[in-house]
Design a protein around this motif. Structure first.
Motif, PDB file in Angstrom:
ATOM      1  N   THR A  58     -32.348 -50.837 -15.385  1.00  0.00           N
ATOM      2  CA  THR A  58     -31.199 -50.282 -14.679  1.00  0.00           C
ATOM      3  C   THR A  58     -31.618 -49.099 -13.818  1.00  0.00           C
ATOM      4  OG1 THR A  58     -29.729 -50.951 -16.473  1.00  0.00           O
ATOM      5  CG2 THR A  58     -28.899 -49.269 -14.980  1.00  0.00           C
ATOM      6  N   LYS A  88     -28.190 -53.304 -14.640  1.00  0.00           N
ATOM      7  CA  LYS A  88     -26.846 -53.478 -15.177  1.00  0.00           C
ATOM      8  C   LYS A  88     -25.847 -52.852 -14.204  1.00  0.00           C
ATOM      9  CE  LYS A  88     -26.283 -52.371 -19.476  1.00  0.00           C
ATOM     10  NZ  LYS A  88     -26.339 -51.574 -20.733  1.00  0.00           N
ATOM     11  N   ASP A  89     -24.564 -53.073 -14.459  1.00  0.00           N
ATOM     12  CA  ASP A  89     -23.523 -52.458 -13.639  1.00  0.00           C
ATOM     13  C   ASP A  89     -23.644 -50.934 -13.713  1.00  0.00           C
ATOM     14  OD1 ASP A  89     -22.771 -55.038 -13.310  1.00  0.00           O
ATOM     15  OD2 ASP A  89     -20.802 -54.847 -14.259  1.00  0.00           O
ATOM     16  N   ASP A  91     -21.634 -47.355 -12.881  1.00  0.00           N
ATOM     17  CA  ASP A  91     -20.375 -46.683 -12.569  1.00  0.00           C
ATOM     18  C   ASP A  91     -20.685 -45.413 -11.774  1.00  0.00           C
ATOM     19  OD1 ASP A  91     -17.905 -45.555 -12.432  1.00  0.00           O
ATOM     20  OD2 ASP A  91     -17.532 -45.500 -14.592  1.00  0.00           O
ATOM     21  N   ASP A 144     -19.474 -55.615  -1.106  1.00  0.00           N
ATOM     22  CA  ASP A 144     -18.939 -55.720  -2.465  1.00  0.00           C
ATOM     23  C   ASP A 144     -18.226 -57.059  -2.600  1.00  0.00           C
ATOM     24  OD1 ASP A 144     -18.070 -55.241  -5.034  1.00  0.00           O
ATOM     25  OD2 ASP A 144     -16.402 -53.960  -4.415  1.00  0.00           O
ATOM     26  N   SER A 148     -15.767 -55.121  -7.144  1.00  0.00           N
ATOM     27  CA  SER A 148     -15.922 -54.331  -8.370  1.00  0.00           C
ATOM     28  C   SER A 148     -15.837 -52.836  -8.112  1.00  0.00           C
ATOM     29  CB  SER A 148     -17.273 -54.646  -9.028  1.00  0.00           C
ATOM     30  OG  SER A 148     -18.341 -54.291  -8.167  1.00  0.00           O
ATOM     31  N   CYS A 149     -15.974 -52.437  -6.836  1.00  0.00           N
ATOM     32  CA  CYS A 149     -16.017 -51.017  -6.486  1.00  0.00           C
ATOM     33  C   CYS A 149     -14.684 -50.594  -5.873  1.00  0.00           C
ATOM     34  CB  CYS A 149     -17.164 -50.738  -5.523  1.00  0.00           C
ATOM     35  SG  CYS A 149     -17.488 -48.985  -5.252  1.00  0.00           S
ATOM     36  N   VAL A 155     -17.618 -49.228  -9.490  1.00  0.00           N
ATOM     37  CA  VAL A 155     -18.734 -49.872 -10.189  1.00  0.00           C
ATOM     38  C   VAL A 155     -19.466 -50.789  -9.211  1.00  0.00           C
ATOM     39  CG1 VAL A 155     -19.395 -51.428 -12.056  1.00  0.00           C
ATOM     40  CG2 VAL A 155     -17.548 -49.771 -12.404  1.00  0.00           C
ATOM     41  N   ASN A 157     -22.730 -53.582  -8.643  1.00  0.00           N
ATOM     42  CA  ASN A 157     -23.607 -54.515  -9.342  1.00  0.00           C
ATOM     43  C   ASN A 157     -24.452 -55.255  -8.304  1.00  0.00           C
ATOM     44  OD1 ASN A 157     -21.704 -56.389  -8.322  1.00  0.00           O
ATOM     45  ND2 ASN A 157     -20.479 -56.193 -10.179  1.00  0.00           N
TER      46      ASN A 157
END
Length: 211
Positions: A58, A88-89, A91, A144, A148-149, A155, A157
């Motif tokens: 990550t 990983k994702d 934040d 995106d 997810s953002c 977030v 990814n």
């Protein structure tokens, strides 16, 4: 020659049985302790392995840094970032942005009111996401695919790319020529993205690629 009676033989047999039972109990207790210890060690090793894998895989990568010039100094910074391969994702609301100009070190955190889903048609630096106070950064989403953002849960990814916006005037009072800047984009977990550049010897253009 001494003759051993039946009573003595029975006592010896009972004593031997007691010793045997005691040995079995001790062995059972020892085995139980070993099993419990090995189970704890296995669980701890698995947790450590998962954390180590996440820590290594990550992270944030800094793609480039651009600067906007106004009034003879750089007043805005646009730091393009993306997740590292296999990350990983991440934040971004928990990310800390560290910047230093050799004199002052600033630690910036996310301002959820300064969020843009895309750059304006007039240009990246025309968005309101740069209207920031000192110690804050904003976000402009460039890519995106899975949405997810968002402003409340930024977030990122795989495949996502965003710009972290910095008001250089509020943070440093503007950046002049030949100024060394370095810093890090530090996620909650994983490797940080590295920022390092020197401003140009003259600021005659409006936008500069700094890193």
């Amino acid at each position: 020659m001494k003759i051993v009676g039946r009573k003595n033989v029975g006592a010896i047999g009972i004593g031997a049985m007691i010793v045997f039972i005691a040995m079995v109990l001790v062995a059972g207790i020892a085995a139980s302790v070993l099993i419990q210890t090995s189970s704890r060690l296995e669980s701890q090793a698995m947790a450590t392995g998962e954390q180590t894998t996440a820590e290594v895989a990550t992270g944030i990568a800094v793609a480039n840094v651009e600067g906007h010039v106004s009034g003879g100094s750089i007043d805005k910074l646009a730091i393009s970032v993306r997740p590292r391969a296999g990350s990983k994702d991440i934040d971004l609301s928990t990310v800390v942005l560290e910047l230093s100009n050799s004199t002052t070190k600033c630690v910036l955190t996310y301002d959820s009111t300064q969020f843009a889903s895309s750059s304006a048609a007039a240009g990246l630096f025309s968005t309101s996401a740069f209207d920031l106070a000192a110690g804050k950064f904003g976000i402009i989403v460039l890519e995106d695919a899975d949405s997810s953002c968002s402003s409340s849960t930024p977030v990122i990814n795989r495949g996502d790319k965003v710009v972290l916006t910095v008001n250089a005037t509020a943070t440093f009072g503007g950046l002049g020529v030949r100024t060394d800047i370095w810093g890090r984009v530090v996620p909650e977990e994983g490797a940080p993205g590295i920022i390092s550049f020197r401003t140009p010897p003259s600021l005659t253009d409006t936008v500069y690629m700094l890193q």
